[in-house]
Design an enzyme around this catalytic site. Structure first.
Site, PDB file in Angstrom:
ATOM      1  N   LYS A  52       5.582  26.799  66.775  1.00  0.00           N
ATOM      2  CA  LYS A  52       5.792  25.509  67.404  1.00  0.00           C
ATOM      3  C   LYS A  52       6.722  24.579  66.216  1.00  0.00           C
ATOM      4  O   LYS A  52       6.041  23.532  65.928  1.00  0.00           O
ATOM      5  CB  LYS A  52       4.330  24.948  67.729  1.00  0.00           C
ATOM      6  CG  LYS A  52       3.583  25.558  68.865  1.00  0.00           C
ATOM      7  CD  LYS A  52       2.371  24.771  69.235  1.00  0.00           C
ATOM      8  CE  LYS A  52       1.564  25.496  70.136  1.00  0.00           C
ATOM      9  NZ  LYS A  52       0.832  26.752  69.983  1.00  0.00           N
ATOM     10  N   LYS A 107       0.594  38.161  69.029  1.00  0.00           N
ATOM     11  CA  LYS A 107       0.932  36.843  68.726  1.00  0.00           C
ATOM     12  C   LYS A 107       0.244  36.383  67.458  1.00  0.00           C
ATOM     13  O   LYS A 107      -0.747  36.719  67.037  1.00  0.00           O
ATOM     14  CB  LYS A 107       0.478  35.946  69.693  1.00  0.00           C
ATOM     15  CG  LYS A 107       0.741  34.362  69.509  1.00  0.00           C
ATOM     16  CD  LYS A 107       0.446  33.531  70.556  1.00  0.00           C
ATOM     17  CE  LYS A 107      -0.888  32.853  70.757  1.00  0.00           C
ATOM     18  NZ  LYS A 107      -1.312  31.912  69.706  1.00  0.00           N
ATOM     19  N   ARG A 154      -9.387  35.776  72.460  1.00  0.00           N
ATOM     20  CA  ARG A 154     -10.748  35.910  72.431  1.00  0.00           C
ATOM     21  C   ARG A 154     -11.504  37.104  73.493  1.00  0.00           C
ATOM     22  O   ARG A 154     -12.169  37.874  72.887  1.00  0.00           O
ATOM     23  CB  ARG A 154     -11.827  34.609  72.463  1.00  0.00           C
ATOM     24  CG  ARG A 154     -11.536  33.877  71.094  1.00  0.00           C
ATOM     25  CD  ARG A 154     -12.028  32.390  71.477  1.00  0.00           C
ATOM     26  NE  ARG A 154     -11.310  31.664  72.325  1.00  0.00           N
ATOM     27  CZ  ARG A 154     -11.085  30.444  72.662  1.00  0.00           C
ATOM     28  NH1 ARG A 154     -12.213  29.793  72.169  1.00  0.00           N
ATOM     29  NH2 ARG A 154     -10.187  29.835  73.079  1.00  0.00           N
ATOM     30  N   THR A 193      -1.323  21.263  75.868  1.00  0.00           N
ATOM     31  CA  THR A 193      -2.526  21.116  76.912  1.00  0.00           C
ATOM     32  C   THR A 193      -3.766  20.267  76.339  1.00  0.00           C
ATOM     33  O   THR A 193      -4.495  19.802  77.055  1.00  0.00           O
ATOM     34  CB  THR A 193      -3.004  22.655  77.325  1.00  0.00           C
ATOM     35  OG1 THR A 193      -3.270  23.287  76.155  1.00  0.00           O
ATOM     36  CG2 THR A 193      -1.776  23.262  78.269  1.00  0.00           C
TER      37      THR A 193
HETATM   38  O1  C5P Z   1      -8.972  33.056  72.993  1.00  0.00           O
HETATM   39  P1  C5P Z   1      -7.914  32.581  73.700  1.00  0.00           P
HETATM   40  O2  C5P Z   1      -7.470  33.828  74.878  1.00  0.00           O
HETATM   41  O3  C5P Z   1      -8.285  31.358  74.562  1.00  0.00           O
HETATM   42  O4  C5P Z   1      -6.549  32.282  73.165  1.00  0.00           O
HETATM   43  C1  C5P Z   1      -5.430  31.730  73.545  1.00  0.00           C
HETATM   44  C2  C5P Z   1      -4.219  31.629  72.495  1.00  0.00           C
HETATM   45  O5  C5P Z   1      -3.507  31.064  72.998  1.00  0.00           O
HETATM   46  C3  C5P Z   1      -4.890  30.849  71.198  1.00  0.00           C
HETATM   47  O6  C5P Z   1      -3.999  31.844  70.368  1.00  0.00           O
HETATM   48  C4  C5P Z   1      -4.231  29.875  71.305  1.00  0.00           C
HETATM   49  O7  C5P Z   1      -3.760  29.172  70.284  1.00  0.00           O
HETATM   50  C5  C5P Z   1      -3.130  29.839  72.195  1.00  0.00           C
HETATM   51  N1  C5P Z   1      -2.866  28.685  73.288  1.00  0.00           N
HETATM   52  C6  C5P Z   1      -3.771  28.068  73.986  1.00  0.00           C
HETATM   53  N2  C5P Z   1      -3.492  27.015  74.873  1.00  0.00           N
HETATM   54  C7  C5P Z   1      -2.371  26.607  74.826  1.00  0.00           C
HETATM   55  C8  C5P Z   1      -1.397  27.053  73.721  1.00  0.00           C
HETATM   56  C9  C5P Z   1      -1.835  28.084  73.043  1.00  0.00           C
HETATM   57  O8  C5P Z   1      -4.922  28.393  74.089  1.00  0.00           O
HETATM   58  N3  C5P Z   1      -2.143  25.433  75.490  1.00  0.00           N
END
Ligand code: C5P
Length: 241
Positions: A73, A44, A218, A126
């Site tokens: 988006k 992504k 992460r 969210t």
């Molecule tokens: O680091 P982590 O696993 O929390 O990252 C989740 C990914 O999904 C990030 O790229 C973040 O921008 C995206 N994302 C999110 N929550 C959402 C929509 C997208 O964490 N509601």
């Protein structure tokens, strides 16, 4: 209701893990992709990297046989969205996000026509709760209700899937039926740090709730061994599917 792709080969299972390239530069992203090797088949690219050379990287990854999710988006007047989506389709991306406004979703569906690009709608960010929606000018409506209404509109317009938090996946799956995609971020393998994600869910629970794809950044990007971290999540996905 957990989702079962028609064929669930090991390769298809790998594609259910989307690794978020949440790093500031293309060089760092390339190094990360190299370290992850064949444990990563789907990446992504979000705002941070897209606006720092990420479209070139997307092309490179696609040329290497990887799949790319452009998390842009999009939301604009229909004509502009349709033209933008057409460009993303030409690039060869697999997934693209748009905001779940009916005009925008219709334009996106028109823009991807004839390509293999799939459109995902983001219903309500969210980070928004009921009071944020009122502040933004909406008549009082619970965020959960707006998620459900927009998921139904996305289904009726012919959008390919929805991005939602894992705790919402079960409800969204009931609205979408069995054939659409549900992509969930906020995933943490047991024992991992939650970071700024408030409602985290394990990979297995997200799959059992009906997610087709998990977005994980992460826990893989910051791991001492990103490849091993990705393999561990893939094992959990495979077991739950
Ligand atoms: O680091 P982590 O696993 O929390 O990252 C989740 C990914 O999904 C990030 O790229 C973040 O921008 C995206 N994302 C999110 N929550 C959402 C929509 C997208 O964490 N509601």
């Amino acid at each position: 209701m957990s989702f079962r792709p028609e064929s669930s080969s090991a390769k298809d299972m790998r594609d259910r893990l989307i690794i978020g390239l949440d790093v500031p530069s293309v060089e760092e992203a390339r190094a990360l992709v190299d370290r992850i090797g064949d444990a990563g088949t789907f990446y992504k690219i979000g705002y941070q990297l897209a606006y720092a050379g990420g479209f070139e990287l997307a092309r490179e990854l696609i040329d290497q046989g990887k799949k790319v999710f452009l998390d842009l988006k999009l939301h604009d007047i229909g004509n502009t969205v349709e033209a933008g989506v057409r460009s993303v389709a030409r690039l060869g991306a697999t997934l693209l996000t748009v905001h779940a406004y009916p005009q925008t979703m219709r334009a996106a569906v028109a823009g991807k026509a004839g390509s293999s690009l799939k459109i995902l709608a983001v219903t309500v960010l969210t980070s928004y709760d009921d009071s944020d929606l009122v502040e933004a000018g909406y008549a009082p409506v619970p965020a959960a209700e707006l998620v459900a209404r927009r998921a139904a509109q996305a289904r009726d317009i012919g959008v390919d899937g929805i991005v939602c938090a894992a705790p919402e996946a079960e409800r969204v799956r009931a609205i979408l039926g069995s054939d659409r995609l549900i992509v969930t971020p906020g995933i943490r393998p047991a024992g991992a740090e939650a970071g700024d994600q408030k409602r985290v869910v394990t990979p297995a629970d997200a799959i059992r709730a009906g997610a087709t794809h998990l977005v994980v950044a992460r826990p893989i990007v910051k791991a001492a061994d990103p490849r091993a971290a990705a393999e561990a999540i893939l094992a959990e996905i495979t077991q739950a599917a």
